[in-house]
Write an enzyme that holds these catalytic residues in place. Structure first.
Site, PDB file in Angstrom:
ATOM      1  N   ASP A   1     -10.573 -10.707   4.470  1.00 33.75           N
ATOM      2  CA  ASP A   1      -9.727 -10.596   3.277  1.00 33.75           C
ATOM      3  C   ASP A   1      -8.681 -11.707   3.265  1.00 33.75           C
ATOM      4  O   ASP A   1      -7.997 -11.897   2.260  1.00 33.75           O
ATOM      5  CB  ASP A   1      -9.009  -9.238   3.258  1.00 33.75           C
TER       6      ASP A   1
ATOM      7  N   ASP B   1     -18.989  -2.606   0.109  1.00 31.15           N
ATOM      8  CA  ASP B   1     -17.775  -2.572   0.923  1.00 31.15           C
ATOM      9  C   ASP B   1     -17.741  -1.329   1.806  1.00 31.15           C
ATOM     10  O   ASP B   1     -18.464  -0.358   1.574  1.00 31.15           O
ATOM     11  CB  ASP B   1     -16.550  -2.594  -0.009  1.00 31.15           C
TER      12      ASP B   1
HETATM   13  C1  GLA Z   1     -11.557  -4.454   0.483  1.00 33.76           C
HETATM   14  C2  GLA Z   1     -12.308  -5.757   0.340  1.00 33.76           C
HETATM   15  C3  GLA Z   1     -11.664  -6.599  -0.751  1.00 33.76           C
HETATM   16  C4  GLA Z   1     -11.666  -5.837  -2.046  1.00 33.76           C
HETATM   17  C5  GLA Z   1     -10.971  -4.498  -1.849  1.00 33.76           C
HETATM   18  C6  GLA Z   1     -11.093  -3.622  -3.075  1.00 33.76           C
HETATM   19  O1  GLA Z   1     -10.301  -4.656   0.997  1.00 33.76           O
HETATM   20  O2  GLA Z   1     -12.342  -6.428   1.553  1.00 33.76           O
HETATM   21  O3  GLA Z   1     -12.343  -7.815  -0.898  1.00 33.76           O
HETATM   22  O4  GLA Z   1     -12.971  -5.654  -2.483  1.00 33.76           O
HETATM   23  O5  GLA Z   1     -11.521  -3.773  -0.748  1.00 33.76           O
HETATM   24  O6  GLA Z   1     -10.490  -2.396  -2.887  1.00 33.76           O
END
Ligand code: GLA
Length: 747
Positions: free
Chosen positions: A531, A464
């Site tokens: 997301d 990420d």
């Molecule tokens: C980001 C990612 C999510 C999740 C969060 C965790 O927003 O896109 O899918 O993994 O971080 O903090």
């Protein structure tokens, strides 16, 4: 195939031709890109027409070259100062601030690259200074794709500062085109926009430090009449994960120029004698059959030539991710309990998301400390991984290795590793800061900490990156190289980790789709598109992505209802149907669901496994639809086509029969269409119209029809609920509804 004939170069792919030539002043001129034309066709010179005549205030190349009006010529790579006042492919400064270049042809080389692709490099040199420019064209004949890149080399004693350097410049003889771009923001990535082009310059770029969710580097030029099935379309993409800059200019003489580059924002690359700068590769493709064919070219090319090779053709596991199931509320027991439920439903991979390490009990702390939190995971990562493996599941983990929180042991030990400007309070995003990856000790730390985590029996990594760059400063190089060097260092860390752990699958993510690009696709196996997991939102996001990326690299999750981003309610089967068109995962608390819902999920997982090769490795195409309210998607695998109908709202009395047309159906064949009958538990929250207890049918419904009919007039699908009369046999789609068909040839 590339044909080099005297002063002309012809690049042929299966269904396209690209032509350029060296003119009498040794300039490299563009001639043609489009449907195939023989390299020796009579009258090629008439494509461009006779030389220009002297016009009013025009700047001509030389006193003896009245016909050489560079501002109105189609060029392969332009530079400023000799009359072409359009956007330049290169802007570079000599020591004394001069910016004029005059690149002329010196020689060329035709080779085969490591993948067996024909590869042409044309070398140019400035007329008076020893500055060399190499333009490279690689051909992917099968997929109708040409890749382009450029390299500049300084052989002068003085320094040369490169401020703008394009991978690709492409001139078109007319400007009667529209521009298609994929734009957005967090959780609403990739809205397709289509705009008319008028005189002037449009810049589509990113300054976030990543390729960005604001403007994806993939885009297209299309004719006014072009749609999914007809018309000219030229697609572009850049194999780069950092700031990009795409410029589109309509000149005063109604010519069009497209330039794809690493962003010149904050970029100045100083070249001492003997040094060079190599651009990333850009991709272009042409289709004379609309956006579906463009998308087909791009999907095939990305799958076969860009995607991380060891896993590109492999099936991806169906995962359950802990994030929207438990967020930061992580404990060994809870994770194991969720994993057991997942294993019983047929899942294949458990992904432990954020919250498992260091002080990370919320998003204000812990980033940088990649040791497990033993209060939460008393058996450690290894102990957890072993128990998850014993359930028959693979074990995956979330990492955000490029970042640090102030509240972390790493920051306490190495405050100077954070990217920030001495003496200036740094700006922040999601309470976190970039690590300065341009420093060797920092990139080594990142590499080693990832390796330490992966040594615990990890099979998959979700990598990420959750903020945009600010406070541009680095200690590992000149800050004017930061945006490029950061990405180069990131690539090298990923490459090293992949080499050290060749069996581990990787998924890229950046607050959703903030770094969804071919640079990441080439290094990781799949990517988190957004997301936003709401089925309706995902229809838009995924459909935009399919124009340039294959389903094998797009992760799609079934999440909760109401959806956590939109608060919209939708049916489990509809969420599943949309998530099927990619790499399937689930991200919800399986244990909070009813027995019936879990049974629905088990059936979904089994269905996806049965059709996984089609969903992950098939060819996506849009099918015709009668209204904006309804879309038809298709994905064609080796022995089946899966069709999905999606509907935004359940309109009343607008006509009960939707029409399914499959323009690429084989007219000599007979097809069987089996509707996947959704299974919906009566849980009381769903509108009565979707209560399939009325309609309950386990077996699939079948329609037999000739390919000729499917291809030409199509078929009227069974009647749809339109305001009256829920009865067996009627299709009840409802708001944000879906319906899926498996289409197979039966003879
Ligand atoms: C980001 C990612 C999510 C999740 C969060 C965790 O927003 O896109 O899918 O993994 O971080 O903090």
């Amino acid at each position: 195939m590339i044909i080099c004939n005297n002063d002309s170069f012809v690049i042929n792919t299966k269904s396209t031709t690209y032509m350029m030539y060296v003119d009498k002043y040794k300039h490299l001129r563009h001639l043609y890109y489009g449907s195939p034309i023989p390299h020796d066709a009579v009258g090629l010179e008439w494509i461009e027409g006779p030389d220009d005549i002297f016009i009013g205030d025009g700047t001509y190349y030389r006193e003896d070259a009245e016909s050489c009006f560079l501002a109105n010529q189609l060029l392969e790579y332009s530079s400023p100062g000799k009359g072409d006042t359009r956007e330049s492919a290169i802007i570079a400064e000599y020591d004394d601030g001069q910016i004029t270049f005059d690149f002329v042809y010196i020689d060329h080389e035709l080779l085969r690259d490591g993948q067996g692709r024909d590869c042409l490099t044309i070398r140019l040199k400035d007329t008076i200074k020893p500055v060399f420019l190499s333009l490279t064209y690689k051909v992917c004949e099968e997929y109708d794709v040409i890749t382009r890149s450029a390299k500049i080399e300084n052989q002068m004693d003085e320094e040369l500062t490169v401020r703008t350097f394009s991978s690709l410049m492409f001139d078109l003889p007319d400007a009667d085109w529209q521009l298609v771009t994929l734009d957005g923001a967090w959780a609403r990535e990739c809205t397709t926009h289509r705009r008319k082009l008028e005189p002037g310059i449009i810049t589509i770029d990113s300054k976030l430090g990543s390729s960005s969710c604001e403007h994806n580097p993939a885009m297209a030029l299309v004719r006014v009449e072009t749609d999914a099935f007809h018309g000219d379309a030229i697609g572009f993409n850049l194999i780069w994960s950092g700031n990009h800059q795409d410029r589109i200019e309509v000149s005063p003489f109604s010519k069009l120029r497209f330039l794809s580059s690493v962003n010149s924002f904050g970029f100045a690359w100083k070249l001492a004698k003997g040094e060079g700068f190599q651009s990333p590769e850009a991709v272009m493709t042409y289709s004379d059959r609309g956006l579906n064919k463009l998308s087909e070219n791009m999907q095939r090319f990305v799958r076969n030539c860009v995607a991380y090779a060891p896993f590109a053709k492999e099936d991806r596991p169906i995962l359950i991710n802990s994030w929207e199931a438990v967020y930061f509320d992580i404990s060994h027991e809870k994770i194991m309990s969720l994993a057991k439920t997942a294993a019983a439903l047929g899942f294949e991979l458990f992904v432990l998301d954020d919250g498992w390490f260091g002080r990370r009990t919320d998003d204000t702390r812990g980033l940088g400390d990649w040791d497990e939190n033993f209060d939460r995971l008393p058996k450690g990562l290894k102990g957890l991984a072993d128990e998850i493996h014993a359930l028959g599941l693979k074990f995956g983990i979330w990492l955000e290795p490029e970042m640090v929180n102030e509240d972390s042991a790493l920051f306490e030990q190495h405050p100077g590793w954070r990217m920030s400007i001495p003496g200036r309070t740094p700006s922040v995003g999601r309470h976190e800061y970039f690590l300065d990856l341009t420093r060797k000790e920092v990139s080594d730390y990142v590499y080693q900490s990832i390796c330490k985590v992966l040594g615990n029996g990890v099979d998959y990594v979700k990598w990420d990156m959750n903020r945009n760059m600010s406070d541009y400063y680095c200690a590992g190089c000149d800050t004017s190289q930061l945006f490029v060097k950061y990405i180069q260092s990131l690539y090298s860390i990923i490459d090293r980790v992949r080499e050290a752990f060749p069996g581990v699958l990787f998924e890229f993510c950046s607050s959703g789709g903030n770094r969804f690009d071919l640079g990441m696709v080439g290094r990781m196996d799949q990517g988190w598109a957004s997301d936003n997991t709401d089925a309706l939102s995902r229809v838009g996001i995924q459909q935009s992505l399919y124009q340039f990326y294959p389903t094998s690299v797009i992760s799609c999750h079934v999440s909760d209802s109401p959806n956590h981003q939109t608060l919209r309610r939708s049916w489990l089967e509809d969420r599943f149907a949309v998530a099927c068109f990619g790499v399937l995962g689930y991200e919800l608390d399986l244990e909070a669901l009813s027995e019936e819902e879990r049974a629905v999920i088990a059936r979904q997982v089994a269905f996806y496994k049965e059709h996984r090769r089609t969903f992950q490795h098939g060819l996506f195409r849009l099918l015709p639809s009668r209204s904006d309210n309804i879309r038809f998607w298709s994905i064609e695998g080796d022995d089946e086509i899966i069709v999905l109908e999606t509907q935004v709202l359940n309109e009343v009395n607008t006509g009960t029969h939707d029409r399914l047309i499959i323009p690429f159906a084989d007219e000599a064949a007979t097809y069987s269409l089996k509707r996947r009958v959704p299974m919906l538990p009566a849980d009381g929250i769903r509108p009565i119209a979707k209560d399939y207890s009325v309609l309950a049918k386990e077996e699939e419904e079948e329609i037999i029809v000739s390919g000729k009919i499917l291809k030409t007039c199509g078929i009227a699908l069974p009647a749809k609920f339109m305001g009256r009369g829920v009865r067996p046999g009627i299709r009840v789609m409802g708001d944000f509804g879906t319906d899926m068909y498996v289409v197979r040839k039966i003879d």
